[in-house]
Enzyme design. Structure first.
Site, PDB file in Angstrom:
ATOM      1  N   THR A   1       0.868  -1.175   0.000  1.00  0.00           N
ATOM      2  CA  THR A   1       0.000   0.000   0.000  1.00  0.00           C
ATOM      3  C   THR A   1       0.898   1.216   0.000  1.00  0.00           C
ATOM      4  OG1 THR A   1       0.002   0.084   2.416  1.00  0.00           O
ATOM      5  CG2 THR A   1      -1.787  -1.097   1.369  1.00  0.00           C
TER       6      THR A   1
ATOM      7  N   GLU B   1      -5.668  -3.741   2.117  1.00  0.00           N
ATOM      8  CA  GLU B   1      -5.624  -4.536   3.351  1.00  0.00           C
ATOM      9  C   GLU B   1      -6.835  -5.456   3.505  1.00  0.00           C
ATOM     10  OE1 GLU B   1      -4.942  -1.371   3.069  1.00  0.00           O
ATOM     11  OE2 GLU B   1      -3.324  -0.728   4.412  1.00  0.00           O
TER      12      GLU B   1
ATOM     13  N   TRP C   1     -17.031  14.283  16.521  1.00  0.00           N
ATOM     14  CA  TRP C   1     -16.257  14.415  15.291  1.00  0.00           C
ATOM     15  C   TRP C   1     -16.959  15.339  14.300  1.00  0.00           C
ATOM     16  CZ3 TRP C   1     -14.668   8.611  14.287  1.00  0.00           C
ATOM     17  CH2 TRP C   1     -13.703   8.249  15.254  1.00  0.00           C
TER      18      TRP C   1
END
Lengths: 546, 546
Positions: free
Chosen positions: B185, B334, B448
């Site tokens: 990655t 992943e 958030w």
């Protein structure tokens, strides 16, 4: 070097967890023996399966212990599928249509701790119970109000067990090779033998069944489960459906055409699966009432059939009457069952409707995950050319390695190949065509002659009502075909006329050595020719011509 | 108690064996950089993969040793996929678009024994070779006539290796957890990290990808592989395609709209997959030429897109121009990569076209085999209500347990959850909507705030050319949003006007504490906002209003 990916056990509980999380509101519809509709969904099935797991714990059913069912297709049976296996116990689905002696043998052999039964089977339970000392209790699949009167020592109520149990339960984690379900095959000879599926085999089979060229399940599908839950895990549909979020419609015991039609229409079923007999009746019923029925209200677009060979005419009728693609599939209890499915290839885009029907009349082509091979009389591997006839052998992750308690001993060769007992051809595209059972084939001088093909030809003679072909002993060729004929009432075909008729239609060496006329042929309870009896009587028959 | 089913290792070689046996004649079409079409089929790919396995043996590449590729999508690259992994070696697909320094780091880190490269990468190879002491040889993916002049110590010819090797080879059997492929990655910070897939993860992922609601591959499909083979195993398509007998069309390096269109039409492609950028260009090109093109000759019916978010307008354009369903899918290197796919549910049968486009704009819903959870700022699990915003965590059999050589240390929590670094909501139906990257989200008083949502609103202001929102330090709330704006040429928006504009559109506590006007915003090589640089410069910014 090992990969660095997670290796989590493939467990049946992950299927119901997935369905509850991602398709929680997808309906599970059951019709009880009285025709009353019950509606629930995956989320509730998951919660009740967890309740059941607690209930089994309270009943003292240990990890790895089998629990039997005698039940039709219903939501309670479905929650047993998940609650019993998910908690690490073994679900043993018993076919209630077997002879009571066979059921007794099977439940004793499996050492089932409890038997969950539909109230409709109360008389059967009363008959069985005295002979089943290992069964600790009988659980009626109903609520308190519906409890049947059954004279057994320990009678329990399913909803009572559920009500007393908490749904706060985490599925245990364990080895994916742990046993999950148990199904007995009812062979024509000997005692039934148990097939013990594993969590791993169940998950891998569910993946294969969901492939677009197999069941092709989507979250838009609604499946009418005609195939019983006690028949090879209902072909794996309870698991594949959860994987894809399919609405399930469970019809209970009533599989008459009208009941099927009503459910298909009212529940918006897009797909269904069952044995050919059910569909034959269904199609005849629909055809008769075509004028009255508003067929445009059916959403059905594909139907699976298997268990016995699907006639070509059935595929034609499904297509012409309902615009439905009939997927002929094949497998055995020993193979979970899916091995082959007759789906289209790219080259069929240019095929005629007749060619497509020909293809649908085969058992289909192998799905990924199982391997097939054809083995000849001398053990040699035969080509996949559509011509060579041999025993079909199969291996793969959802094929048995042996029967429960090692009944029948070693059933695979050292390379893992399991002999299906079926004789077949495989063509270059991989389509399998079963031609005979291995035990019925005539082994003549190292070559095989199909008894079924000669029988099919013989019954096309205008004077023949039914025909059977069996092997008779021969000093040179080991075996030669003997043709037994029951003439039509009032007809008296001659040996010579019948042989002449066949000679024009089969290879010379396939021609029976003799013809015997009989008043009737023996059959099994399910209507199949009882060839064991014929062989016992005629194996030593001396042909008129040598 | 263990089940009595066969337990055969799930190996990549079983996929190519299956395709060769059951779909042997199904075409694999490649277009080389000069536009020349090459045709082969699964049977030949299987034979050549076996030759390659022998060839690797002769080169002294041991079991478990990695072999790298620097190559576009072609049949030779595909046969490497099977020959290298099937024989127990590791296929390391390197992205040739990375900076040479990154490629050097990756090949050294992987300890690749050989590098197979397209001749077009000869200059790159010459540049890399002196810095790669562990590479024993460089293999040009061509025949003798096409060999490039490359100054490296050991230069080999792929077809030379193949010609010298026998195709008489039986795939070895080994532990299904053995490593099969390796992909790095390229994160925005730190060195690239390797993801080491296993045979087991690859097979299970292929099964999931083939489900009807994911890729839904059938034996009638023809797939144009726009997604590169070096990009997370081309989303697993090389494996899923073999499982289903899909015709593969490999376009080489040319991905311009005309080249794509020509292949789609000439090879009868029914489906394709690639990143949104490619499709944006393709759709614009088709739209422009709509009058001249005979779109009825396209058989395309569905396209997959992922890698970055798929705009709603793209789904609309695919639908309106081509009658194609655009399947928005999501995953990471992943995660093999498939985690979610935006397929329809039953309830969408009654949805408006607009509602369906809304759904297609989400990242989709979880496929069976992976589990998702949302985790809030305090580590608490959040509900799937379409409102709660948290970090998306994932676990399952095709999710990493760690990076190659343990780079980055422990990447999952004790329960196996892998943090994706993405912030998302999940609705009651399971549809995931990514709202931000975790590192870009503003953590204000335990809640958030999505930087991306404010940016998207800010650029809808008529005077704003581009906007970036980053976290600035705050003594009470820990972090508060700071809005950076590059105005449109000649425009001079005020702080107050912009904040007023936003105040009408976001919750009060989301409103940025300050606005800074800049001449330009910094970007990465691929055009993304370089927020690391902005954070370094502005984290300590003091807002005018506290």
């Amino acid at each position: 070097m090992l990969g660095l990916m997670q290796s989590r056990p493939l467990l049946v509980s992950t299927l119901i967890d997935y369905a509850a999380t991602c398709h929680g509101g997808r309906e599970i519809v059951s019709r009880d023996p009285d025709g009353i509709i019950h509606r629930t969904d995956y989320a509730e099935i998951a919660r009740r399966a967890k309740r059941l797991a607690h209930g089994l714990q309270r009943l003292g059913v240990g990890f790895g212990q089998p629990v039997a069912t005698l039940a039709w297709n219903s939501y309670r049976h479905l929650e047993l599928y998940y609650g019993v296996t998910g908690s690490g116990r073994i679900l043993h689905t018993v076919n209630p249509r077997l002879f009571p002696d066979q059921i007794r043998y099977i439940i004793n052999h499996a050492e089932d701790a409890y038997v969950f039964f539909d109230p409709v089977f109360a008389p059967l339970v009363e008959q069985l119970a005295p002979h089943l000392p290992l069964v600790r209790g009988w659980v009626a699949l109903c609520d308190a109000a519906a409890m049947p009167a059954v004279k057994v020592e320990t009678l329990l109520c399913h909803e009572g067990i559920m009500a007393a149990a908490s749904e706060d339960y985490a599925w245990p984690q364990f080895d994916e090779n742990t046993a999950s379900t148990l199904c007995y095959t009812s062979g024509t000879t000997g005692n039934p033998k148990g097939v013990l599926y594993s969590h791993r085999s169940t998950i891998l089979h569910a993946f294969a069944a969901c492939a677009a060229d197999a069941f092709g399940f989507t979250a838009r599908d609604s499946f009418l489960m005609v195939v019983p839950l006690f028949h090879a895990n209902a072909w794996g549909v309870p698991f594949a459906a959860a994987l894809a979020g399919v609405k399930l419609v469970l019809p209970g015991p009533r599989l008459d055409p009208k009941s099927i039609y009503t459910l298909l229409q009212e529940e918006g079923c897009t797909t269904s699966g069952g044995v050919p007999t059910v569909w034959l009746n269904f199609l005849a019923w629909v055809e008769e009432r075509r004028a009255q029925l508003d067929l445009s209200r059916l959403k059905l677009n594909r139907v699976f059939a298997g268990g016995t060979a699907v006639p070509r005419s059935m595929s034609a009728k499904f297509r012409d009457l309902l615009g439905v693609y009939l997927l002929h599939a094949w497998g055995m209890t020993e193979t979970s069952p899916l091995v082959t499915a007759a789906s289209l290839l790219a080259r069929h885009q240019h095929a005629t409707p007749d060619e497509i029907l020909d293809m649908q009349a085969t058992q289909g082509r192998q799905v990924y995950g199982v391997e097939l091979k054809l083995v000849g009389a001398a053990g040699e591997t035969l080509p996949h050319d559509g011509q060579a006839v041999g025993e079909l052998k199969v291996r793969g992750n959802w094929v048995i390695s042996g029967y429960f308690k090692n009944e029948g001993g070693q059933v695979t060769d050292p390379d893992g190949w399991f002999g299906t007992g079926d004789v077949a051809t495989i063509d270059a595209d991989g389509y399998v065509r079963l031609t005979d059972r291995l035990k019925d084939v005539i082994k003549s001088g190292g070559e095989w002659i199909s008894s079924i093909e000669i029988e099919n030809l013989a019954v096309s003679h205008p004077d023949v009502f039914e025909a059977a072909v069996i092997a008779m002993h021969h000093p040179v060729w080991q075996e030669r075909p003997l043709l037994l004929i029951q003439p039509k009432p009032g007809r008296q075909p001659t040996r010579e006329a019948v042989l002449q008729f066949l000679a024009a239609r089969v290879a010379k060496w396939w021609l029976p050595d003799d013809v015997v006329f009989v008043d009737s042929l023996p059959h099994t309870a399910t209507g199949k020719l009882l060839k064991t009896e014929l062989r016992a009587r005629y194996h030593g028959h001396l042909a008129v011509s040598g």
